[in-house]
Design a protein around this motif. Structure first.
Motif: not given
Length: 281
Positions: A22-33, A44-51, A53-61
């Motif tokens: 895991p990488l540290v520091g992200g507020r919105t996502s789990a970040m894995l090296a 690998l960014r996984l957008i896990t945290e609300e709010p 995550r609700t807009h995660g598809a838009e953010l990741a894209t």
């Protein structure tokens, strides 16, 4: 915990992965090296945290599209590898990207480092992306226009809200990182070797990026360091300070009704107020 997501990431890499951390520091996502046997790394960014995550598809894209548009530039951004915007295979909106070298170093506030940061930001603002990113969004929503309980100068904050209640100044549309600051910069020695977190990329006034970086520097080092950074950007680009964008950024740090503040350290809160006093016209 993220076995499906890691399996998905492995399927998009050319070599077997032998380490996941895991990488540290992200507020919105789990970040894995992820490190594979070729010696290359990916994130690998996984957008896990609300709010978010609700807009995660838009953010990741948005991050994937932006990184692809930066491939031909000299901006030291990660390279997009694979995207699972809806989390169909990973369980969360996911973006796999290359690992850029370097480590965060938010302690830096000497003039040489501030000039290097300003130079990178100026280079980002020269990018011409096709298609152009979305129009910028203000983070200083009217619902936040409430004098904080910790404020020592309530009139100062009310003046800030009054300014934001006027029309924004005209600006030349510019490619923005939109969350540019020391927290998203990676250093190797004296060189910036990475700029990460491209989910908020936008089109808007160049000074909005300067303002956000200045606010973040002020929180860590005080407003004098923030002013030196802004002055370095102006020397490089000729773009002059526009207080409206500075004020918008400072107010953006206030929490919306019913939400916890981003930070509650008294020293940082005092620095934020002092910074507002310096940038308010």
């Amino acid at each position: 915990m993220y076995d499906d997501a890691i399996a998905w990431a492995r399927s998009h890499l050319d070599h077997p992965v032998h380490e996941v951390r895991p990488l540290v520091g992200g507020r919105t996502s789990a970040m894995l090296a992820l490190h594979d046997r070729s010696g290359r790394g990916s994130v690998l960014r996984l957008i896990t945290e609300e709010p978010w995550r609700t807009h995660g598809a838009e953010l990741a894209t948005r991050e994937s599209v932006t990184q692809r548009s930066l491939t031909a530039t000299g901006i030291p951004a990660p390279r997009s590898i694979a995207l699972d915007p809806a989390g169909d295979d990973t369980g969360h909106p996911a973006h796999l990207m290359s690992l850029v070298p370097g480590s965060p170093d938010e302690v830096r506030c000497d003039d040489t480092s501030l000039a290097a940061i300003a130079g990178l930001l100026a280079s980002i603002h020269e990018v011409v992306a096709t298609p152009a990113p979305r129009d910028y969004q203000s983070w200083a929503w009217p619902a936040k226009w409430v004098v904080p309980t910790w404020a020592s100068r309530s009139g100062l904050w009310q003046s800030a809200f009054d300014l934001l209640d006027t029309d924004p100044p005209a600006f030349r549309p510019t490619f923005l990182h939109r969350d540019f600051g020391p927290h998203n910069l990676l250093w190797t020695g004296e060189e910036i070797t990475g700029i990460v977190d491209w989910v908020e990329t936008s089109t808007g006034p160049a000074w909005l990026d300067v303002a956000h970086c200045s606010s973040n520097i002020a929180l860590r080092h005080g407003t004098d360091a923030a002013q030196r950074f802004a002055a370095a950007y102006t020397r490089l680009t000729g773009v002059e300070r526009e207080p409206y964008w500075d004020v918008m950024d400072v107010v953006g740090f206030l929490p919306p009704p019913g939400r916890e503040p981003m930070f509650d350290d008294p020293t940082q809160l005092a620095r934020l107020e002092e910074h507002l006093a310096r940038v308010l016209p």
